[in-house]
Motif scaffolding. Sequence first.
Motif, mmCIF file in Angstrom:
data_model
loop_
_atom_site.group_PDB
_atom_site.id
_atom_site.type_symbol
_atom_site.label_atom_id
_atom_site.label_comp_id
_atom_site.label_asym_id
_atom_site.label_seq_id
_atom_site.Cartn_x
_atom_site.Cartn_y
_atom_site.Cartn_z
ATOM 1 N N LYS A 68 0.825 -1.216 0.000
ATOM 2 C CA LYS A 68 0.000 0.000 0.000
ATOM 3 C C LYS A 68 0.857 1.264 0.000
ATOM 4 O O LYS A 68 0.364 2.365 0.225
ATOM 5 N N ASN B 142 -4.785 14.484 9.325
ATOM 6 C CA ASN B 142 -4.706 14.039 7.933
ATOM 7 C C ASN B 142 -3.773 12.838 7.791
ATOM 8 O O ASN B 142 -4.018 11.949 6.966
ATOM 9 N N VAL C 257 -5.630 9.727 9.051
ATOM 10 C CA VAL C 257 -6.629 9.337 8.052
ATOM 11 C C VAL C 257 -5.956 8.684 6.850
ATOM 12 O O VAL C 257 -6.423 7.659 6.329
ATOM 13 N N GLU C 258 -4.849 9.274 6.401
ATOM 14 C CA GLU C 258 -4.149 8.736 5.233
ATOM 15 C C GLU C 258 -3.683 7.307 5.477
ATOM 16 O O GLU C 258 -3.840 6.431 4.616
ATOM 17 N N TYR D 35 -4.940 5.118 7.597
ATOM 18 C CA TYR D 35 -6.120 4.238 7.633
ATOM 19 C C TYR D 35 -6.615 3.928 6.229
ATOM 20 O O TYR D 35 -6.866 2.760 5.886
ATOM 21 N N GLU D 36 -6.760 4.951 5.415
ATOM 22 C CA GLU D 36 -7.337 4.745 4.081
ATOM 23 C C GLU D 36 -6.407 3.934 3.187
ATOM 24 O O GLU D 36 -6.870 3.071 2.426
ATOM 25 N N ARG D 37 -5.097 4.208 3.250
ATOM 26 C CA ARG D 37 -4.164 3.479 2.383
ATOM 27 C C ARG D 37 -4.070 2.013 2.778
ATOM 28 O O ARG D 37 -3.997 1.128 1.934
ATOM 29 N N THR E 8 -6.349 0.106 4.684
ATOM 30 C CA THR E 8 -7.592 -0.670 4.614
ATOM 31 C C THR E 8 -8.254 -0.605 3.252
ATOM 32 O O THR E 8 -9.062 -1.466 2.911
ATOM 33 N N GLU F 17 -10.339 1.626 2.532
ATOM 34 C CA GLU F 17 -11.665 2.165 2.779
ATOM 35 C C GLU F 17 -11.592 3.661 3.037
ATOM 36 O O GLU F 17 -10.624 4.149 3.632
ATOM 37 N N ARG F 18 -12.607 4.378 2.622
ATOM 38 C CA ARG F 18 -12.674 5.821 2.867
ATOM 39 C C ARG F 18 -13.040 6.079 4.328
ATOM 40 O O ARG F 18 -13.947 5.451 4.868
ATOM 41 N N TRP F 19 -12.311 6.975 4.995
ATOM 42 C CA TRP F 19 -12.650 7.308 6.377
ATOM 43 C C TRP F 19 -13.855 8.234 6.407
ATOM 44 O O TRP F 19 -13.886 9.240 5.720
ATOM 45 N N ARG F 20 -14.852 7.844 7.189
ATOM 46 C CA ARG F 20 -16.055 8.667 7.318
ATOM 47 C C ARG F 20 -16.274 8.969 8.792
ATOM 48 O O ARG F 20 -16.299 8.080 9.604
#
Length: 279
Positions: A182, A264, A267-268, A270-272, A274, A276-279
């Motif tokens: 990733k 940020n 969040v980056e 987590y998103e990279r 998984t 999945e988009r962080w909401r």
Amino acid sequence: MELLHSGKVRDVYADGDDLLLVASDRVSIYDVILPTPIPDKGKILTQLSLWWFEQLSDIMPNHVISATDVPAEFSGRAIRCERLDMVMVECIARGYLAGSGLKDYARDGAVSGNPLPPGLVESSQLPEPIFTPSTKEPVGGGHDEPIDFAGTVERVGQELADELRRVTLEIYRRGSEIAAAKGIIIADTKIEVGRAVDGTLKLGDELLTPDSSRFWAADEWKPGSVPRYLDKQFLRDWSGQLTDWDRTAPGPEVPDEVVEATRNRYVEVYERLTGERWR
């Protein structure tokens, strides 16, 4: 529920035979809680830990009972988990030279008793990952201190020390492979292990998060330089520019732009990882 302990980041509640591990948005550096929270940090740490626990469950079982059977006010940031008798050793794996490991290498040519070849520089990848444990001091009992493998054996015995080293390095290797795909380098990480009531060794606390690991952007990594951090090292570096803070409480207020840049990064990661988009 009974509040058992309020730590630098997590609050631990007793709920019958179970524990509730609740991750707040508090952030600490150099063992000092900063007065400014990082929005969503606790939820990101919790959800990323749950993702890693699932990915790596075949290496060692974990303490998770449920991520949904929690009070509504803690939704998304709490884990219902087993009570573990925690091993009093912080299990740390390093694959790159950074932080305290870099300082130890510069002084001794080794890290926690692991000899390393000459000529390594900041951010160098090590020939192979190494186990660099530290003491795990009781709450309020002082700072954790690095120990070598022999020191681990003295604390927990040969058999358990061997297993802690094996599990720590295997989690680091597998986690690093997943992250590398990733575009993320895991330079080092810390895990915590405890025994369940039946004696089974299980992973506890958090796993491969930006609070327990050093994450770097792989495309910006080059030995001899500092890659872009994707963890709370960014906050440590910001605090290092302050001339009026001596790393003791109370901590400094964090400016809005530094809060946003820190969030940020969480969040980056987590998103990279998984996808999945962080909401």
